[in-house]
Write a protein that holds these residues in place. Structure first.
Motif, PDB file in Angstrom:
ATOM      1  N   ALA A 159     -23.401 -39.677  28.194  1.00  0.00           N
ATOM      2  CA  ALA A 159     -24.085 -38.421  28.501  1.00  0.00           C
ATOM      3  C   ALA A 159     -23.248 -37.517  29.392  1.00  0.00           C
ATOM      4  O   ALA A 159     -23.543 -36.317  29.517  1.00  0.00           O
ATOM      5  CB  ALA A 159     -25.427 -38.716  29.174  1.00  0.00           C
ATOM      6  N   ASN A 160     -22.211 -38.083  30.006  1.00  0.00           N
ATOM      7  CA  ASN A 160     -21.360 -37.300  30.912  1.00  0.00           C
ATOM      8  C   ASN A 160     -20.315 -36.553  30.089  1.00  0.00           C
ATOM      9  O   ASN A 160     -19.273 -37.099  29.736  1.00  0.00           O
ATOM     10  CB  ASN A 160     -20.690 -38.229  31.925  1.00  0.00           C
ATOM     11  CG  ASN A 160     -19.995 -37.455  33.030  1.00  0.00           C
ATOM     12  OD1 ASN A 160     -19.709 -36.262  32.891  1.00  0.00           O
ATOM     13  ND2 ASN A 160     -19.730 -38.139  34.135  1.00  0.00           N
ATOM     14  N   ILE A 223     -23.328 -39.733  10.776  1.00  0.00           N
ATOM     15  CA  ILE A 223     -22.866 -40.439  11.972  1.00  0.00           C
ATOM     16  C   ILE A 223     -22.073 -41.665  11.551  1.00  0.00           C
ATOM     17  O   ILE A 223     -22.201 -42.157  10.429  1.00  0.00           O
ATOM     18  CB  ILE A 223     -24.039 -40.877  12.883  1.00  0.00           C
ATOM     19  CG1 ILE A 223     -25.071 -41.686  12.095  1.00  0.00           C
ATOM     20  CG2 ILE A 223     -24.680 -39.687  13.577  1.00  0.00           C
ATOM     21  CD1 ILE A 223     -26.215 -42.227  12.927  1.00  0.00           C
ATOM     22  N   VAL A 224     -21.252 -42.165  12.501  1.00  0.00           N
ATOM     23  CA  VAL A 224     -20.502 -43.399  12.284  1.00  0.00           C
ATOM     24  C   VAL A 224     -21.010 -44.417  13.294  1.00  0.00           C
ATOM     25  O   VAL A 224     -20.890 -44.223  14.506  1.00  0.00           O
ATOM     26  CB  VAL A 224     -18.983 -43.176  12.472  1.00  0.00           C
ATOM     27  CG1 VAL A 224     -18.233 -44.501  12.308  1.00  0.00           C
ATOM     28  CG2 VAL A 224     -18.464 -42.160  11.455  1.00  0.00           C
ATOM     29  N   TYR A 225     -21.598 -45.488  12.798  1.00  0.00           N
ATOM     30  CA  TYR A 225     -22.166 -46.506  13.679  1.00  0.00           C
ATOM     31  C   TYR A 225     -21.072 -47.323  14.355  1.00  0.00           C
ATOM     32  O   TYR A 225     -19.943 -47.426  13.858  1.00  0.00           O
ATOM     33  CB  TYR A 225     -23.074 -47.450  12.890  1.00  0.00           C
ATOM     34  CG  TYR A 225     -24.370 -46.831  12.431  1.00  0.00           C
ATOM     35  CD1 TYR A 225     -25.368 -46.510  13.340  1.00  0.00           C
ATOM     36  CD2 TYR A 225     -24.592 -46.571  11.075  1.00  0.00           C
ATOM     37  CE1 TYR A 225     -26.566 -45.941  12.913  1.00  0.00           C
ATOM     38  CE2 TYR A 225     -25.784 -46.004  10.644  1.00  0.00           C
ATOM     39  CZ  TYR A 225     -26.768 -45.695  11.575  1.00  0.00           C
ATOM     40  OH  TYR A 225     -27.945 -45.121  11.152  1.00  0.00           O
ATOM     41  N   PHE A 240     -26.707 -44.521  19.966  1.00  0.00           N
ATOM     42  CA  PHE A 240     -25.314 -44.605  20.412  1.00  0.00           C
ATOM     43  C   PHE A 240     -24.411 -43.778  19.501  1.00  0.00           C
ATOM     44  O   PHE A 240     -23.540 -43.042  19.981  1.00  0.00           O
ATOM     45  CB  PHE A 240     -24.864 -46.065  20.416  1.00  0.00           C
ATOM     46  CG  PHE A 240     -23.489 -46.275  20.990  1.00  0.00           C
ATOM     47  CD1 PHE A 240     -23.307 -46.410  22.353  1.00  0.00           C
ATOM     48  CD2 PHE A 240     -22.373 -46.315  20.163  1.00  0.00           C
ATOM     49  CE1 PHE A 240     -22.036 -46.586  22.897  1.00  0.00           C
ATOM     50  CE2 PHE A 240     -21.101 -46.484  20.694  1.00  0.00           C
ATOM     51  CZ  PHE A 240     -20.929 -46.625  22.059  1.00  0.00           C
ATOM     52  N   ALA A 241     -24.615 -43.884  18.181  1.00  0.00           N
ATOM     53  CA  ALA A 241     -23.786 -43.138  17.230  1.00  0.00           C
ATOM     54  C   ALA A 241     -23.958 -41.633  17.402  1.00  0.00           C
ATOM     55  O   ALA A 241     -22.981 -40.870  17.307  1.00  0.00           O
ATOM     56  CB  ALA A 241     -24.132 -43.549  15.797  1.00  0.00           C
ATOM     57  N   GLN A 242     -25.169 -41.183  17.656  1.00  0.00           N
ATOM     58  CA  GLN A 242     -25.417 -39.756  17.872  1.00  0.00           C
ATOM     59  C   GLN A 242     -24.738 -39.270  19.146  1.00  0.00           C
ATOM     60  O   GLN A 242     -24.201 -38.148  19.177  1.00  0.00           O
ATOM     61  CB  GLN A 242     -26.927 -39.480  17.939  1.00  0.00           C
ATOM     62  CG  GLN A 242     -27.679 -39.631  16.622  1.00  0.00           C
ATOM     63  CD  GLN A 242     -27.387 -38.526  15.627  1.00  0.00           C
ATOM     64  OE1 GLN A 242     -26.584 -37.617  15.879  1.00  0.00           O
ATOM     65  NE2 GLN A 242     -28.039 -38.597  14.465  1.00  0.00           N
ATOM     66  N   CYS A 243     -24.756 -40.083  20.200  1.00  0.00           N
ATOM     67  CA  CYS A 243     -24.090 -39.715  21.451  1.00  0.00           C
ATOM     68  C   CYS A 243     -22.583 -39.596  21.252  1.00  0.00           C
ATOM     69  O   CYS A 243     -21.945 -38.657  21.755  1.00  0.00           O
ATOM     70  CB  CYS A 243     -24.404 -40.738  22.538  1.00  0.00           C
ATOM     71  SG  CYS A 243     -26.108 -40.707  23.125  1.00  0.00           S
TER      72      CYS A 243
END
Length: 376
Positions: A159-160, A223-225, A240-243
């Motif tokens: 998130a940073n 997205i790429v998992y 996690f993939a979206q982040c």
């Protein structure tokens, strides 16, 4: 000898058969009676025709019908067919003909499928089967060889956005290390001298990173998992993939990421969701020479012939595997599509490398990535 006598008797029996309509030579039963081919076809065409529509040639409906007559009265011939016992209920209706044709096509398809299966089931040798199993096991081992990105990078760090560069490069580093561990489990690679191994990795690993993403790409969500096998909850994997996607957009730019996802979307269907095809392609592209994104390094290979032989060996194995999965013709088409996709992958690998080199924060880049992306 007995067989020849049997065939001779059968021929004589057929020669002894005479058409009940025209007294010509006949060979079998048609529509309930022994008839010649000519009368059989005549009856097939006219059995459902009303006699009122047919006129007798001499008007007396007693014309002689014989095989040696050039012209025969159609009305009298049809009447004689019926009188001789030929039955129109033995004729097939249009629906029955369609159904029969359909069954013929289905049986033909079943036979072809059976033949193809028999032909393709033996296309892979025991050595091929063992090699494919080793490749699959090697890739699975490489996934578990080091912790996945989602295991070492927290959601807080993702998130940073200020640390986007550091986080993205760390994820790339983990992916690169797993690929290197996979490569080192390939016997033909380990048998090369150290200089050639280093050259192949530095020249082709950026391309392999893109191919690896095909194994983890979700076209629907773009997205790429992560390949963390311990993250079992789909919601966590997707989060996690979206982040990671958001950080990549921040790092590479929205337009570049759209181009990348479009590239993956265009070629992912070629591989039929079969991870083994992609794993084989990883090995093929590792040993590839002419299309490497760093051709100046390929020229200094010490054992170029050995590398080309290994490359050809795995190309042939991929082709045999594709035949095994479908058929020879489909395998050829599939190989052509794969070759086309390789050009797209190489083009994007060059683009990917140039984008990475354009970043100025070289101080924070891991030495492994500096080597792969040719950053000095």
């Amino acid at each position: 000898m007995d067989k020849k006598k049997s065939v001779g008797k059968m021929k004589r029996r057929r020669d002894d058969l005479y058409c009940v309509v025209c007294e010509g030579s006949a060979s079998c039963h048609n529509f309930g009676q022994i008839s010649c081919h000519s009368c059989k076809e005549f009856f097939r065409r006219n059995a459902r025709t009303s006699l009122e529509k047919l006129k007798c040639v001499n008007g007396e409906t007693n014309c002689q019908i014989r095989f040696d007559m050039k012209s025969k009265c159609q009305r009298c011939r049809l009447i004689k067919c019926f009188q001789s016992g030929m039955r129109k209920d033995h004729l097939s209706t249009p629906e029955e003909k369609l159904s029969k044709q359909k069954r013929i096509e289905e049986n033909r398809s079943i036979r072809l499928t059976k033949v193809n299966h028999e032909n393709t089931s033996s296309i892979l040798t025991d050595i091929d089967q063992f090699c494919l199993l080793q490749i699959s096991n090697a890739y699975q081992t490489s996934i578990e060889s080091i912790p996945s990105a989602s295991s070492v990078i927290s959601f807080d760090l993702l998130a940073n956005k200020a640390l986007s560069f550091t986080t993205v490069t760390e994820i790339d580093k983990i992916s690169a290390m797993k690929l290197i561990n996979f490569i080192r489990l390939i016997p033909e690679f380990e048998s090369l001298n150290e200089e050639d191994r280093i050259t192949l990795v530095k020249s082709n690993l950026v391309t392999l990173l893109i191919v690896r993403d095909l194994l983890l790409f979700d076209r629907q969500h773009q997205i790429v998992y992560d390949d963390n096998i311990h993250m079992t909850k789909q919601s966590e994997r997707e989060k996690f993939a979206q982040c990671v996607k958001s950080l990549c957009i921040l790092f590479y730019g929205y337009e570049e990421m759209q181009i990348y996802f479009s590239c993956l979307s265009n070629i992912i269907d070629i591989f039929d969701k079969d991870p083994l095809i992609i794993q084989l392609l990883l090995i093929i592209l590792l040993f590839e020479r002419g299309l490497s994104i760093n051709n100046e390094q390929i020229s200094i290979l010490f054992d170029g012939k050995r590398i080309f032989d290994v490359y050809s060996q795995y190309v042939e194995l991929l082709f045999r595997y594709l035949i095994h999965r479908s058929s020879f013709t489909k395998a050829i088409c599939k190989m052509l599509h794969i070759v086309e996709s390789i050009f797209q992958i190489h083009n994007h690998a060059q683009r990917y490398q140039q984008l990475f080199q354009s970043k100025n924060d070289y101080y924070f880049i891991d030495p492994l990535l500096k080597s792969l992306f040719q950053i000095k």
